[in-house]
Design an enzyme around this catalytic site. Structure first.
Site, PDB file in Angstrom:
ATOM      1  N   GLN A   1     -10.352   1.785 -11.316  1.00 26.42           N
ATOM      2  CA  GLN A   1      -9.270   2.763 -11.316  1.00 26.42           C
ATOM      3  C   GLN A   1      -8.097   2.231 -12.131  1.00 26.42           C
ATOM      4  O   GLN A   1      -7.586   1.144 -11.865  1.00 26.42           O
ATOM      5  CB  GLN A   1      -8.789   3.091  -9.904  1.00 26.42           C
TER       6      GLN A   1
ATOM      7  N   ALA B   1      -4.882  -1.103  -2.786  1.00 32.45           N
ATOM      8  CA  ALA B   1      -4.049  -2.131  -3.405  1.00 32.45           C
ATOM      9  C   ALA B   1      -3.989  -3.377  -2.533  1.00 32.45           C
ATOM     10  O   ALA B   1      -3.708  -3.313  -1.343  1.00 32.45           O
ATOM     11  CB  ALA B   1      -2.637  -1.593  -3.637  1.00 32.45           C
TER      12      ALA B   1
ATOM     13  N   CYS C   1      -1.020   8.117  -6.773  1.00 26.81           N
ATOM     14  CA  CYS C   1      -0.273   7.039  -6.124  1.00 26.81           C
ATOM     15  C   CYS C   1       1.188   7.453  -5.938  1.00 26.81           C
ATOM     16  O   CYS C   1       1.861   7.839  -6.899  1.00 26.81           O
ATOM     17  CB  CYS C   1      -0.354   5.764  -6.957  1.00 26.81           C
TER      18      CYS C   1
ATOM     19  N   ASN D   1     -10.802  12.631   0.759  1.00 27.27           N
ATOM     20  CA  ASN D   1     -10.136  11.393   1.148  1.00 27.27           C
ATOM     21  C   ASN D   1      -8.963  11.716   2.068  1.00 27.27           C
ATOM     22  O   ASN D   1      -8.246  12.682   1.849  1.00 27.27           O
ATOM     23  CB  ASN D   1      -9.643  10.670  -0.119  1.00 27.27           C
TER      24      ASN D   1
ATOM     25  N   ASP E   1      -7.652  10.275   6.308  1.00 27.45           N
ATOM     26  CA  ASP E   1      -7.864  10.331   7.758  1.00 27.45           C
ATOM     27  C   ASP E   1      -9.326  10.221   8.173  1.00 27.45           C
ATOM     28  O   ASP E   1      -9.768  10.875   9.122  1.00 27.45           O
ATOM     29  CB  ASP E   1      -7.256  11.606   8.360  1.00 27.45           C
TER      30      ASP E   1
ATOM     31  N   GLY F   1     -10.526   4.753   3.056  1.00 27.22           N
ATOM     32  CA  GLY F   1      -9.478   3.810   2.690  1.00 27.22           C
ATOM     33  C   GLY F   1      -9.124   2.921   3.852  1.00 27.22           C
ATOM     34  O   GLY F   1      -9.848   1.989   4.198  1.00 27.22           O
ATOM     35  N   ARG F   2      -7.995   3.226   4.515  1.00 22.75           N
ATOM     36  CA  ARG F   2      -7.511   2.376   5.604  1.00 22.75           C
ATOM     37  C   ARG F   2      -8.493   2.290   6.769  1.00 22.75           C
ATOM     38  O   ARG F   2      -8.476   1.310   7.527  1.00 22.75           O
ATOM     39  CB  ARG F   2      -6.156   2.889   6.086  1.00 22.75           C
TER      40      ARG F   2
END
Length: 329
Positions: free
Chosen positions: A70, A18, A100, A200, A202, A224-225
């Protein structure tokens, strides 16, 4: 024509982040070997109501392929209409968000709240799958909380309803993004399904992706991050999976060029003032861990003008390069 996840050569995907996974960021990630990129989460209601801001999330181009869109929502028919709209706008894959944990999403019955309603999961997946000619996947969490780990049940329902793949984030909804991801849940889902499973949670370094695939037998990983300020992680994952672990980190000059390229792409997408505001966070991530970066980040955080921010970036990397030359000589 995109034939599904099994047809992809790479096994490292960019998560739907996001406020992050816009067109410029996806293209940067793809330049380092990201095999599949998703838009950030798109409201089904926003698409069906023809909301201009929502449609901005679908901005794409010929190089932005294959593209997963998505969508999130709780009403099957709304999700069906949104999936059809996304398909008409060039989506190669539809992903339904069922993981989410954000309050404004779950209070509508969407996102991770769907994991509390297995019947709704089946109805939604079956309806969307029937409506579009492209692959349909779902993204789930390990469960609502530690007392209700039901990822295997939800994944089975999704698969039986026609899902082409399932992505599993190894955290519960009530964890948010805190604590650690439980990869054993991903392994359990993989063991239970015949369709591809995407792991998904870590993946901070390329070796984490390799460990996840070994420990869970998942078919692909979703970053992701770990990709924030570090889009070259995809090159590292690809190289390590090919048993060629060296040479994926950029040097200072290459890092600077990547930042400038990303900034330029952002500025092309929107006006310079908006680009400066949106890109500030990327500057902070791209420079994290570099020598003197704390001082640089403080300076940039106090700037609102794009030119001033770029000037600070130029000065900062010039000083880093000069220092590195001094050390080498």
């Amino acid at each position: 024509m995109f034939d599904g996840i099994d047809s992809l050569r790479g096994r490292a995907f960019l998560a739907p982040l996001a406020g992050i996974s816009n067109l410029p960021f996806r293209l940067i990630a793809r330049s380092f070997g990201c095999a599949l990129a998703y838009t950030e989460m798109v409201s089904a209601n926003g698409l069906t109501r023809n909301t201009e801001k929502t449609f901005e999330y679908l901005q794409s181009c010929a190089e932005d392929k294959p593209l997963g869109v998505q969508i999130f929502g709780a009403d099957p028919q709304s999700l069906v209409r949104a999936a059809c709209i996304a398909c008409e706008h060039g989506a190669d894959l539809i992903d339904v968000n069922m993981g989410c944990p954000v309050k404004k999403v779950i209070k509508t019955g969407a996102g991770a709240m769907l994991m509390k309603d297995p019947g709704a999961v089946g109805r939604i997946v079956a309806a969307v799958k029937k409506a579009v000619p492209i692959p349909v996947t779902v993204k789930i969490r390990s469960g609502w909380n530690r007392g209700s780990i039901n990822a295997v049940e939800i994944a089975r329902i999704a698969a039986d309803a026609g899902a082409d793949a399932v992505a599993v984030h190894g955290r519960t909804a009530d964890q948010g993004y805190s604590g650690t991801a439980d990869w054993k849940v991903i392994a359990a889902v993989k063991e239970a399904l015949r369709i591809p499973v995407i792991g998904n949670g870590d993946i901070w370094q390329p070796q984490d992706a390799v460990k996840m695939m070994v420990q869970t037998s998942c078919d692909a990983v979703m970053v992701g991050r770990g990709a924030l300020g570090n889009p070259w992680i995809f090159a590292g994952i690809n190289q390590m999976l090919d048993r060629n672990p060296g040479g994926w980190m950029p040097d200072l000059r290459q890092r600077y060029e990547i930042i400038k390229k990303h900034w330029s792409m952002e500025a092309e997408l929107c006006d310079s003032r908006v680009a400066a505001r949106k890109f500030r966070k990327h500057l902070l991530w791209y420079t994290k861990g570099l020598e003197g970066s704390s001082c640089f980040r403080n300076l940039v955080s106090a700037r609102s003008d794009g030119k001033n921010m770029l000037d600070e970036l130029d000065k900062y990397f010039r000083s880093l390069t000069e220092d590195s030359i001094k050390i080498m000589t």
